[in-house]
Motif scaffolding. Structure first.
Motif, PDB file in Angstrom:
ATOM      1  N   GLY A  43       0.819  -1.203   0.000  1.00  0.00           N
ATOM      2  CA  GLY A  43       0.000   0.000   0.000  1.00  0.00           C
ATOM      3  C   GLY A  43       0.849   1.248   0.000  1.00  0.00           C
ATOM      4  N   PRO A  44       0.227   2.384   0.308  1.00  0.00           N
ATOM      5  CA  PRO A  44       0.920   3.672   0.168  1.00  0.00           C
ATOM      6  C   PRO A  44       2.016   3.915   1.207  1.00  0.00           C
ATOM      7  CG  PRO A  44      -1.245   4.002   1.122  1.00  0.00           C
ATOM      8  CD  PRO A  44      -1.153   2.548   0.742  1.00  0.00           C
ATOM      9  N   LEU A  45       1.949   3.249   2.344  1.00  0.00           N
ATOM     10  CA  LEU A  45       2.953   3.496   3.375  1.00  0.00           C
ATOM     11  C   LEU A  45       4.218   2.695   3.083  1.00  0.00           C
ATOM     12  CD1 LEU A  45       0.737   3.363   6.577  1.00  0.00           C
ATOM     13  CD2 LEU A  45       1.542   5.383   5.352  1.00  0.00           C
ATOM     14  N   GLU A  46       5.343   3.348   3.174  1.00  0.00           N
ATOM     15  CA  GLU A  46       6.620   2.690   2.878  1.00  0.00           C
ATOM     16  C   GLU A  46       7.413   2.416   4.150  1.00  0.00           C
ATOM     17  OE1 GLU A  46       8.156   1.772  -0.137  1.00  0.00           O
ATOM     18  OE2 GLU A  46       6.196   2.039  -1.054  1.00  0.00           O
ATOM     19  N   GLU A  47       6.753   2.451   5.296  1.00  0.00           N
ATOM     20  CA  GLU A  47       7.455   2.220   6.557  1.00  0.00           C
ATOM     21  C   GLU A  47       8.013   0.802   6.589  1.00  0.00           C
ATOM     22  OE1 GLU A  47       6.529   2.099  11.331  1.00  0.00           O
ATOM     23  OE2 GLU A  47       5.202   3.216  10.018  1.00  0.00           O
ATOM     24  N   ARG A  48       9.302   0.688   6.869  1.00  0.00           N
ATOM     25  CA  ARG A  48       9.959  -0.613   6.874  1.00  0.00           C
ATOM     26  C   ARG A  48      10.171  -1.112   8.299  1.00  0.00           C
ATOM     27  NH1 ARG A  48      10.542   1.180   2.067  1.00  0.00           N
ATOM     28  NH2 ARG A  48      11.229  -0.087   0.326  1.00  0.00           N
ATOM     29  N   SER A  49      10.106  -2.425   8.444  1.00  0.00           N
ATOM     30  CA  SER A  49      10.311  -3.058   9.747  1.00  0.00           C
ATOM     31  C   SER A  49      11.205  -4.265   9.567  1.00  0.00           C
ATOM     32  CB  SER A  49       8.976  -3.530  10.335  1.00  0.00           C
ATOM     33  OG  SER A  49       8.093  -2.464  10.499  1.00  0.00           O
ATOM     34  N   ILE A  50      11.938  -4.604  10.610  1.00  0.00           N
ATOM     35  CA  ILE A  50      12.742  -5.829  10.619  1.00  0.00           C
ATOM     36  C   ILE A  50      11.983  -6.849  11.452  1.00  0.00           C
ATOM     37  CG2 ILE A  50      14.912  -6.876  11.345  1.00  0.00           C
ATOM     38  CD1 ILE A  50      16.236  -4.158  10.772  1.00  0.00           C
ATOM     39  N   VAL A  51      11.710  -8.008  10.843  1.00  0.00           N
ATOM     40  CA  VAL A  51      10.909  -9.039  11.507  1.00  0.00           C
ATOM     41  C   VAL A  51      11.620 -10.386  11.422  1.00  0.00           C
ATOM     42  CG1 VAL A  51       8.764  -7.814  10.963  1.00  0.00           C
ATOM     43  CG2 VAL A  51       9.561  -9.616   9.439  1.00  0.00           C
ATOM     44  N   GLU A  52      11.284 -11.274  12.341  1.00  0.00           N
ATOM     45  CA  GLU A  52      11.803 -12.643  12.305  1.00  0.00           C
ATOM     46  C   GLU A  52      11.149 -13.366  11.130  1.00  0.00           C
ATOM     47  OE1 GLU A  52      13.958 -14.247  14.511  1.00  0.00           O
ATOM     48  OE2 GLU A  52      14.301 -12.363  15.556  1.00  0.00           O
ATOM     49  N   ILE A  53      11.933 -14.079  10.307  1.00  0.00           N
ATOM     50  CA  ILE A  53      11.339 -14.744   9.143  1.00  0.00           C
ATOM     51  C   ILE A  53      10.388 -15.865   9.555  1.00  0.00           C
ATOM     52  CG2 ILE A  53      13.160 -14.095   7.536  1.00  0.00           C
ATOM     53  CD1 ILE A  53      14.249 -16.945   7.753  1.00  0.00           C
ATOM     54  N   ASN A  54      10.574 -16.439  10.743  1.00  0.00           N
ATOM     55  CA  ASN A  54       9.662 -17.505  11.167  1.00  0.00           C
ATOM     56  C   ASN A  54       8.278 -16.964  11.522  1.00  0.00           C
ATOM     57  OD1 ASN A  54      10.236 -16.379  13.639  1.00  0.00           O
ATOM     58  ND2 ASN A  54      11.077 -18.220  14.541  1.00  0.00           N
ATOM     59  N   GLU A  55       8.123 -15.637  11.554  1.00  0.00           N
ATOM     60  CA  GLU A  55       6.826 -15.027  11.802  1.00  0.00           C
ATOM     61  C   GLU A  55       6.111 -14.636  10.515  1.00  0.00           C
ATOM     62  OE1 GLU A  55       6.979 -11.922  14.755  1.00  0.00           O
ATOM     63  OE2 GLU A  55       8.469 -13.030  15.926  1.00  0.00           O
ATOM     64  N   LEU A  56       6.749 -14.881   9.353  1.00  0.00           N
ATOM     65  CA  LEU A  56       6.142 -14.601   8.064  1.00  0.00           C
ATOM     66  C   LEU A  56       5.382 -15.840   7.579  1.00  0.00           C
ATOM     67  CD1 LEU A  56       9.133 -12.810   6.323  1.00  0.00           C
ATOM     68  CD2 LEU A  56       7.090 -11.724   7.282  1.00  0.00           C
ATOM     69  N   ASN A  57       4.219 -15.607   6.975  1.00  0.00           N
ATOM     70  CA  ASN A  57       3.407 -16.701   6.458  1.00  0.00           C
ATOM     71  C   ASN A  57       3.032 -16.418   5.016  1.00  0.00           C
ATOM     72  OD1 ASN A  57       2.976 -18.253   8.967  1.00  0.00           O
ATOM     73  ND2 ASN A  57       2.039 -16.348   9.619  1.00  0.00           N
ATOM     74  N   GLU A  58       3.043 -17.485   4.210  1.00  0.00           N
ATOM     75  CA  GLU A  58       2.645 -17.367   2.820  1.00  0.00           C
ATOM     76  C   GLU A  58       1.187 -17.766   2.695  1.00  0.00           C
ATOM     77  OE1 GLU A  58       4.203 -19.007  -1.484  1.00  0.00           O
ATOM     78  OE2 GLU A  58       5.320 -19.451   0.320  1.00  0.00           O
ATOM     79  N   GLU A  59       0.435 -16.975   1.946  1.00  0.00           N
ATOM     80  CA  GLU A  59      -1.001 -17.272   1.790  1.00  0.00           C
ATOM     81  C   GLU A  59      -1.225 -18.268   0.678  1.00  0.00           C
ATOM     82  OE1 GLU A  59      -3.813 -16.110   3.605  1.00  0.00           O
ATOM     83  OE2 GLU A  59      -2.121 -15.777   4.931  1.00  0.00           O
TER      84      GLU A  59
END
Length: 59
Positions: A43-59
């Motif tokens: 979306g329009p917001l470009e705010e970046r964050s650093i996250v643990e990859i084990n917290e990412l999920n593929e739909e």
């Protein structure tokens, strides 16, 4: 999600939906530690964050 899948998504030209805490995000890069990735919200917001990859999920 594991590090190999993050690498596959980053190298793919396909639009692969990834979610972090139920929110769609783009993966910008896999960080050098191999455990975290830099992401930003779709979306329009470009705010970046650093996250643990084990917290990412593929739909």
């Amino acid at each position: 999600m594991d590090v190999n899948r993050v690498k596959q998504i980053l190298s793919s030209s396909a639009d692969i939906e990834v979610k972090y805490n139920g929110t769609s995000v783009w993966i910008d890069q896999l960080n050098e530690d191999g455990r975290t990735a830099t992401v930003h919200l779709r979306g329009p917001l470009e705010e970046r964050s650093i996250v643990e990859i084990n917290e990412l999920n593929e739909e």
